[in-house]
Design a protein around this motif. Sequence first.
Motif, PDB file in Angstrom:
ATOM      1  N   ALA A  75       1.021  -1.236   0.061  1.00 19.98           N
ATOM      2  CA  ALA A  75       0.049   0.108   0.019  1.00 19.98           C
ATOM      3  C   ALA A  75       0.864   1.142   0.031  1.00 19.98           C
ATOM      4  O   ALA A  75       1.693   1.451   1.000  1.00 19.98           O
ATOM      5  N   PRO A  76       0.853   2.057  -0.918  1.00 18.77           N
ATOM      6  CA  PRO A  76       0.075   1.941  -2.298  1.00 18.77           C
ATOM      7  C   PRO A  76       0.751   0.835  -3.099  1.00 18.77           C
ATOM      8  O   PRO A  76       1.872   0.695  -2.803  1.00 18.77           O
ATOM      9  N   LEU A  77      -0.104   0.520  -4.014  1.00 15.29           N
ATOM     10  CA  LEU A  77       0.269  -0.695  -4.749  1.00 15.29           C
ATOM     11  C   LEU A  77       1.560  -0.322  -5.653  1.00 15.29           C
ATOM     12  O   LEU A  77       2.510  -1.084  -6.007  1.00 15.29           O
ATOM     13  N   GLU A  78       1.539   0.977  -6.095  1.00 15.33           N
ATOM     14  CA  GLU A  78       2.692   1.320  -6.977  1.00 15.33           C
ATOM     15  C   GLU A  78       3.405   2.429  -6.273  1.00 15.33           C
ATOM     16  O   GLU A  78       2.853   3.733  -6.548  1.00 15.33           O
ATOM     17  N   ALA A  81       8.507   7.173  -6.124  1.00 19.33           N
ATOM     18  CA  ALA A  81      10.068   6.836  -5.833  1.00 19.33           C
ATOM     19  C   ALA A  81      10.417   7.271  -4.314  1.00 19.33           C
ATOM     20  O   ALA A  81      11.678   6.824  -3.920  1.00 19.33           O
ATOM     21  N   ASN A  82       9.732   8.265  -3.616  1.00 19.69           N
ATOM     22  CA  ASN A  82      10.099   8.731  -2.455  1.00 19.69           C
ATOM     23  C   ASN A  82       9.569   7.902  -1.189  1.00 19.69           C
ATOM     24  O   ASN A  82       9.655   8.443  -0.061  1.00 19.69           O
ATOM     25  N   THR A  83       8.961   6.652  -1.386  1.00 22.33           N
ATOM     26  CA  THR A  83       8.785   5.923  -0.237  1.00 22.33           C
ATOM     27  C   THR A  83       9.555   5.077   0.336  1.00 22.33           C
ATOM     28  O   THR A  83      10.706   4.649  -0.268  1.00 22.33           O
ATOM     29  N   LEU A  84       9.518   5.074   1.628  1.00 22.38           N
ATOM     30  CA  LEU A  84      10.478   4.454   2.608  1.00 22.38           C
ATOM     31  C   LEU A  84      10.443   2.990   2.034  1.00 22.38           C
ATOM     32  O   LEU A  84       9.754   2.511   1.951  1.00 22.38           O
ATOM     33  N   GLY A  85      11.708   2.506   2.250  1.00 24.06           N
ATOM     34  CA  GLY A  85      11.796   0.952   2.268  1.00 24.06           C
ATOM     35  C   GLY A  85      12.467   0.620   0.853  1.00 24.06           C
ATOM     36  O   GLY A  85      12.857   1.593   0.045  1.00 24.06           O
TER      37      GLY A  85
END
Length: 141
Positions: A75-78, A81-85
Motif C-alpha cells: 500500500a500503495p500498490l505502486e 520513488a520517495n517511499t520508505l523501504g
Amino acid sequence: MDNVGIVVDDLEGAVAFFTELGMELEGEALLEGTTPDRMLGLDGVRSAIAMMRTPDGHGKLELTVFHAPAAVPAAPLEPPANTLGLHRVMFAVDDLDDTVARLRGHGAELLGEVTQYENAYRLCNLRGPAGIIVALAERIG
C-alpha cells in the motif's frame, strides 16, 4: 550480498522482463513445507521461485510467486520513488533508449523522463513487475 527478492504475481512475465534486461535464468524451484514456513513466519507456504543472474555472475534477483498463502498487496500498490523501504533496482545498460523500448514491450512505463546527469550518465526510472521501480543507467562520459 547473495540476492534481492521480489514477490511478483506473474512469474513468467517477470522472468521475461528481467531476461530482456540481459539477466539469465539460473534455476527454478517449488518451495513448500516446514522450512519455508519457519523461515518466512507463515503457515502453508507454497511458492515458486526463479533465480535470475546478471551476465557478470555477481548479482542475483530471486523472483517469487506465492500460491499459498496469497501475496499481500503493498500500500500503495505502486509506491512513488520517495517511499520508505526497498523498492528500486538499478541496472547499467549499454543503450538506454533501446532498453526502454524493449521493456515497454513487457509492460514497463517510464515514471518521469530520460534525463542526463552531467556528462556521465543518462538515467530513467521505469515501473516494472509487481510495481517495483527499475532504474536504468547508461554511462556516457
